[in-house]
Scaffold this active site. Structure first.
Site, PDB file in Angstrom:
ATOM      1  N   SER A  41       0.903  -1.126  -0.108  1.00  0.00           N
ATOM      2  CA  SER A  41       0.333  -0.006  -0.121  1.00  0.00           C
ATOM      3  C   SER A  41       0.894   1.321   0.103  1.00  0.00           C
ATOM      4  O   SER A  41       1.475   1.160   0.223  1.00  0.00           O
ATOM      5  CB  SER A  41      -1.200   0.097   0.978  1.00  0.00           C
ATOM      6  OG  SER A  41      -1.759   1.681   1.875  1.00  0.00           O
ATOM      7  N   TYR A  90      -1.807  -1.160  11.260  1.00  0.00           N
ATOM      8  CA  TYR A  90      -2.293  -1.543   9.919  1.00  0.00           C
ATOM      9  C   TYR A  90      -0.534  -1.095   8.285  1.00  0.00           C
ATOM     10  O   TYR A  90      -0.639  -2.132   8.087  1.00  0.00           O
ATOM     11  CB  TYR A  90      -3.920  -1.177   9.124  1.00  0.00           C
ATOM     12  CG  TYR A  90      -3.054  -1.471   7.327  1.00  0.00           C
ATOM     13  CD1 TYR A  90      -3.472  -2.374   7.086  1.00  0.00           C
ATOM     14  CD2 TYR A  90      -2.774  -0.407   6.354  1.00  0.00           C
ATOM     15  CE1 TYR A  90      -3.679  -2.576   5.664  1.00  0.00           C
ATOM     16  CE2 TYR A  90      -3.282  -0.655   4.954  1.00  0.00           C
ATOM     17  CZ  TYR A  90      -3.494  -1.685   4.378  1.00  0.00           C
ATOM     18  OH  TYR A  90      -3.796  -2.182   3.228  1.00  0.00           O
ATOM     19  N   LYS A 116       2.133  -3.670   6.689  1.00  0.00           N
ATOM     20  CA  LYS A 116       2.579  -3.797   5.362  1.00  0.00           C
ATOM     21  C   LYS A 116       3.995  -3.787   5.031  1.00  0.00           C
ATOM     22  O   LYS A 116       4.475  -4.943   4.070  1.00  0.00           O
ATOM     23  CB  LYS A 116       1.884  -2.802   4.378  1.00  0.00           C
ATOM     24  CG  LYS A 116       0.542  -3.198   4.402  1.00  0.00           C
ATOM     25  CD  LYS A 116       0.371  -4.239   3.217  1.00  0.00           C
ATOM     26  CE  LYS A 116      -1.445  -4.196   3.263  1.00  0.00           C
ATOM     27  NZ  LYS A 116      -1.407  -5.827   3.488  1.00  0.00           N
TER      28      LYS A 116
HETATM   29  P1  NAD Z   1     -11.320  -6.793   1.068  1.00  0.00           P
HETATM   30  O1  NAD Z   1     -11.146  -6.753   2.515  1.00  0.00           O
HETATM   31  O2  NAD Z   1     -12.608  -6.385   0.152  1.00  0.00           O
HETATM   32  O3  NAD Z   1     -10.835  -8.268   1.082  1.00  0.00           O
HETATM   33  C1  NAD Z   1      -9.825  -9.076   1.248  1.00  0.00           C
HETATM   34  C2  NAD Z   1     -10.278 -10.783   1.742  1.00  0.00           C
HETATM   35  O4  NAD Z   1      -9.585 -11.332   2.008  1.00  0.00           O
HETATM   36  C3  NAD Z   1     -11.518 -11.466   2.184  1.00  0.00           C
HETATM   37  O5  NAD Z   1     -12.064 -11.234   0.786  1.00  0.00           O
HETATM   38  C4  NAD Z   1     -11.214 -11.593   3.485  1.00  0.00           C
HETATM   39  O6  NAD Z   1     -12.306 -12.587   3.501  1.00  0.00           O
HETATM   40  C5  NAD Z   1     -10.193 -12.319   3.427  1.00  0.00           C
HETATM   41  N1  NAD Z   1      -9.353 -12.654   4.127  1.00  0.00           N
HETATM   42  C6  NAD Z   1      -8.866 -11.537   4.728  1.00  0.00           C
HETATM   43  N2  NAD Z   1      -7.630 -12.325   6.212  1.00  0.00           N
HETATM   44  C7  NAD Z   1      -7.865 -13.421   5.576  1.00  0.00           C
HETATM   45  C8  NAD Z   1      -7.721 -14.934   6.003  1.00  0.00           C
HETATM   46  N3  NAD Z   1      -6.864 -14.791   7.352  1.00  0.00           N
HETATM   47  N4  NAD Z   1      -7.101 -15.912   5.550  1.00  0.00           N
HETATM   48  C9  NAD Z   1      -8.377 -16.128   3.916  1.00  0.00           C
HETATM   49  N5  NAD Z   1      -8.792 -14.581   3.690  1.00  0.00           N
HETATM   50  C10 NAD Z   1      -8.724 -13.407   4.429  1.00  0.00           C
HETATM   51  O7  NAD Z   1      -9.741  -5.803   1.248  1.00  0.00           O
HETATM   52  P2  NAD Z   1      -9.339  -5.375  -0.522  1.00  0.00           P
HETATM   53  O8  NAD Z   1      -9.473  -3.946  -0.720  1.00  0.00           O
HETATM   54  O9  NAD Z   1      -9.850  -5.926  -1.255  1.00  0.00           O
HETATM   55  O10 NAD Z   1      -7.611  -5.454  -0.277  1.00  0.00           O
HETATM   56  C11 NAD Z   1      -6.905  -6.601  -0.429  1.00  0.00           C
HETATM   57  C12 NAD Z   1      -5.282  -6.346   0.256  1.00  0.00           C
HETATM   58  O11 NAD Z   1      -4.481  -5.729  -0.890  1.00  0.00           O
HETATM   59  C13 NAD Z   1      -5.490  -6.528   0.874  1.00  0.00           C
HETATM   60  O12 NAD Z   1      -3.859  -6.874   2.262  1.00  0.00           O
HETATM   61  C14 NAD Z   1      -4.994  -5.068   1.274  1.00  0.00           C
HETATM   62  O13 NAD Z   1      -4.206  -4.150   2.838  1.00  0.00           O
HETATM   63  C15 NAD Z   1      -4.500  -4.579   0.049  1.00  0.00           C
HETATM   64  N6  NAD Z   1      -4.275  -3.058   0.411  1.00  0.00           N
HETATM   65  C16 NAD Z   1      -6.224  -2.107  -0.475  1.00  0.00           C
HETATM   66  C17 NAD Z   1      -6.111  -1.402  -0.937  1.00  0.00           C
HETATM   67  C18 NAD Z   1      -7.744  -0.726  -0.757  1.00  0.00           C
HETATM   68  O14 NAD Z   1      -7.663   0.300  -0.488  1.00  0.00           O
HETATM   69  N7  NAD Z   1      -8.196  -0.946  -0.545  1.00  0.00           N
HETATM   70  C19 NAD Z   1      -4.800  -0.185  -0.612  1.00  0.00           C
HETATM   71  C20 NAD Z   1      -3.894  -0.567  -0.687  1.00  0.00           C
HETATM   72  C21 NAD Z   1      -3.078  -2.356  -0.227  1.00  0.00           C
HETATM   73  C1  WQD Z   2      -8.484  10.120   0.466  1.00  0.00           C
HETATM   74  C2  WQD Z   2      -9.261  11.364   0.396  1.00  0.00           C
HETATM   75  C3  WQD Z   2      -9.632  12.445   2.877  1.00  0.00           C
HETATM   76  C4  WQD Z   2     -13.649  10.054   4.070  1.00  0.00           C
HETATM   77  C5  WQD Z   2      -6.345   5.100   2.808  1.00  0.00           C
HETATM   78  C6  WQD Z   2      -5.774   4.147   3.913  1.00  0.00           C
HETATM   79  C7  WQD Z   2      -4.588   3.432   2.882  1.00  0.00           C
HETATM   80  C8  WQD Z   2      -5.725   2.825   1.531  1.00  0.00           C
HETATM   81  C9  WQD Z   2      -6.021   3.713   1.126  1.00  0.00           C
HETATM   82  C10 WQD Z   2      -5.340   0.306   2.804  1.00  0.00           C
HETATM   83  C11 WQD Z   2      -8.921  12.216   1.876  1.00  0.00           C
HETATM   84  C12 WQD Z   2     -11.212  12.342   2.335  1.00  0.00           C
HETATM   85  C13 WQD Z   2     -12.020  11.153   3.435  1.00  0.00           C
HETATM   86  C14 WQD Z   2     -14.200  11.047   4.365  1.00  0.00           C
HETATM   87  C15 WQD Z   2     -12.897  13.204   3.305  1.00  0.00           C
HETATM   88  N1  WQD Z   2      -5.817   1.280   2.279  1.00  0.00           N
HETATM   89  N2  WQD Z   2     -12.139  11.629   2.821  1.00  0.00           N
HETATM   90  N3  WQD Z   2     -14.006  12.255   3.410  1.00  0.00           N
HETATM   91  O1  WQD Z   2      -6.895   8.114   2.837  1.00  0.00           O
HETATM   92  O2  WQD Z   2      -5.954   7.990   0.741  1.00  0.00           O
HETATM   93  O3  WQD Z   2      -5.449   6.108   2.578  1.00  0.00           O
HETATM   94  O4  WQD Z   2      -7.341   3.731   2.151  1.00  0.00           O
HETATM   95  O5  WQD Z   2      -3.583  -0.082   1.986  1.00  0.00           O
HETATM   96  O6  WQD Z   2      -3.483   2.769   3.298  1.00  0.00           O
HETATM   97  O7  WQD Z   2      -5.088   5.118   4.723  1.00  0.00           O
HETATM   98  O8  WQD Z   2      -8.445   7.003   1.820  1.00  0.00           O
HETATM   99  O9  WQD Z   2     -10.947   7.181   1.192  1.00  0.00           O
HETATM  100  O10 WQD Z   2      -9.894   7.667   3.406  1.00  0.00           O
HETATM  101  O11 WQD Z   2      -9.458   9.229   1.873  1.00  0.00           O
HETATM  102  O12 WQD Z   2     -12.653  14.334   3.147  1.00  0.00           O
HETATM  103  O13 WQD Z   2     -15.267  10.998   5.092  1.00  0.00           O
HETATM  104  O14 WQD Z   2     -10.642  11.465   1.218  1.00  0.00           O
HETATM  105  O15 WQD Z   2      -9.226  13.080   4.227  1.00  0.00           O
HETATM  106  O16 WQD Z   2      -7.837  13.333   1.640  1.00  0.00           O
HETATM  107  P1  WQD Z   2      -7.047   7.452   1.862  1.00  0.00           P
HETATM  108  P2  WQD Z   2      -9.446   7.550   1.630  1.00  0.00           P
END
Ligand code: NAD
Ligand code: WQD
Length: 332
Positions: free
Chosen positions: A123, A147, A151
């Site tokens: 991330s 979190y 990572k």
């Molecule tokens: P999500 O929660 O929709 O998907 C994760 C999936 O993993 C879910 O289906 C959950 O049931 C499963 N899971 C969780 N723990 C598990 C375990 N111990 N064993 C088996 N299955 C398990 O999340 P997502 O948004 O699809 O994110 C996927 C990956 O990408 C995550 O590792 C997350 O940290 C990373 N990521 C997400 C974002 C984002 O904003 N969505 C941003 C950066 C990184």
């Molecule tokens: C985006 C923008 C907020 C909500 C998070 C995690 C990051 C990654 C992605 C997993 C910012 C603004 C938000 C609201 C707002 N996840 N905002 N009102 O903070 O970039 O990242 O999700 O890895 O780790 O930290 O995403 O969607 O929360 O915010 O004004 O109710 O929207 O301040 O500028 P962020 P976000």
């Protein structure tokens, strides 16, 4: 055969669709802690192919060994984990257990099975708040919540693993802000409870499920004062995973790559685009900044282009249109 951990989740499910389209066979392992098997039926409807899947936990050694024994797995796409920043502050043990212990269990099983090709979901949160933008992969890393730390710990583990044994092929992908949905409207992001991310909140306000979006601050150094992020369409991310797999098939190496569009959009840009694409009014109110929030974040995506030949093709309008189609089709 590709093993997709967390394949029923938001990013995993979209990637499964693209894997099928690219001709890969895959099997999903998910414990459904943040998803349901219905998603897998939806993937079947989109791809027209049956989906192999197992309910189980990546922390369970016996489950992993059984799957590696059952299928000739050549690579793993590792999405499984917990991802909510605020929740991680309240539940650090769960986050380290799922994300760190889970990843250790997974690479251990891979090593036992002789499968040494891995794509890991990292991330942009690992860059911390003080970086000049756009931020490149070589920037110093800092994290401010459990979190993000999970990572970083897994990134470190994978770095040491590839140094200890050059047979490992690893792509650590640092996603920026994944949004949008498959254009069928059949799969998308379904946060449990109150969403904390911007786009799902905007969707729910547009649908009339919530009264207004609270904008966290309008005094950032951006043209309209609201925060700026690199929103990237989840289907572009899915393509990025297929490109990373293809790269690892050609190269025995370890890469760390940003996946974003390379362009920033402000919170206000998102609200305005969403209003235009949905035809709904999105009421909002300006409130104070969110604690420890980053003002401006967007990616340097030159490495993804150079190594993977990947660029994000979809723009903010596509992201809003597809998110709204998914929201409209699925009610809440
Ligand atoms: P999500 O929660 O929709 O998907 C994760 C999936 O993993 C879910 O289906 C959950 O049931 C499963 N899971 C969780 N723990 C598990 C375990 N111990 N064993 C088996 N299955 C398990 O999340 P997502 O948004 O699809 O994110 C996927 C990956 O990408 C995550 O590792 C997350 O940290 C990373 N990521 C997400 C974002 C984002 O904003 N969505 C941003 C950066 C990184
Ligand atoms: C985006 C923008 C907020 C909500 C998070 C995690 C990051 C990654 C992605 C997993 C910012 C603004 C938000 C609201 C707002 N996840 N905002 N009102 O903070 O970039 O990242 O999700 O890895 O780790 O930290 O995403 O969607 O929360 O915010 O004004 O109710 O929207 O301040 O500028 P962020 P976000």
């Amino acid at each position: 055969m590709i093993l997709v951990t967390g394949g029923a989740g938001y990013i995993g499910s979209h990637t499964c669709v693209e894997l099928a389209r690219a001709g890969y066979e895959f099997v999903v392992l998910d414990n459904f802690s943040n998803s349901t098997p219905v998603v897998l039926e939806r993937i079947e409807r989109i791809t027209g192919q049956p989906v192999r899947w197992h309910e189980g936990d990546i922390r369970d050694r016996a489950t992993l060994d059984r799957i590696f024994a059952q299928y000739p797995i050549s690579a793993v796409l590792h999405f499984a984990g917990l991802k909510a920043v605020t929740e991680s502050i309240d539940r650090p043990i769960d986050y380290f257990d799922n994300n760190v212990h889970g990843s250790i269990a997974l690479v251990g099983a891979m090593e036992r099975a002789g499968c040494k090709t891995l794509v890991f979901s990292s991330s942009a949160t690992v860059y911390g708040p003080e970086q000049p933008m756009p931020v490149a992969e070589s920037a110093p890393l800092t994290v401010s919540n459990p979190y993000g730390r999970t990572k970083l710990v897994v990134e470190d583990l994978l770095y040491e693993l590839s140094r200890s044994d050059p047979q490992w092929r690893i792509a650590t992908l640092r996603y920026f802000n994944p949004v949008g949905a498959h254009d069928s409207g059949l799969i998308g992001e379904s946060p449990v409870g109150t969403p904390s991310n911007l786009m799902p909140l905007v969707c729910q306000v547009a649908a009339g499920l919530r009264p207004a979006v609270q904008i966290f601050g309008d005094d950032y150094p951006s043209p309209d004062g609201t925060g700026i992020r690199d929103f990237v369409h989840v289907m572009d991310l899915a393509d990025g995973h297929v490109a990373a797999l293809a790269f690892l098939e050609r190269n025995q190496t370890h890469i760390v790559v940003n996946l974003g569009t390379g362009r920033g959009a402000s919170v206000m840009d998102v609200i305005k685009a969403f209003e235009r694409l949905s035809g709904r009014r999105i009421p909002y109110e300006i409130v104070s900044r969110r604690t420890a929030d980053i003002g401006i974040s967007f990616a340097d995506v030159s490495l993804a282009n150079e190594l993977l030949g990947w660029v994000a093709k979809r723009d903010l309008d596509d992201m809003c249109r597809d998110a709204w189609r998914w929201q409209s089709a699925n009610g809440q």
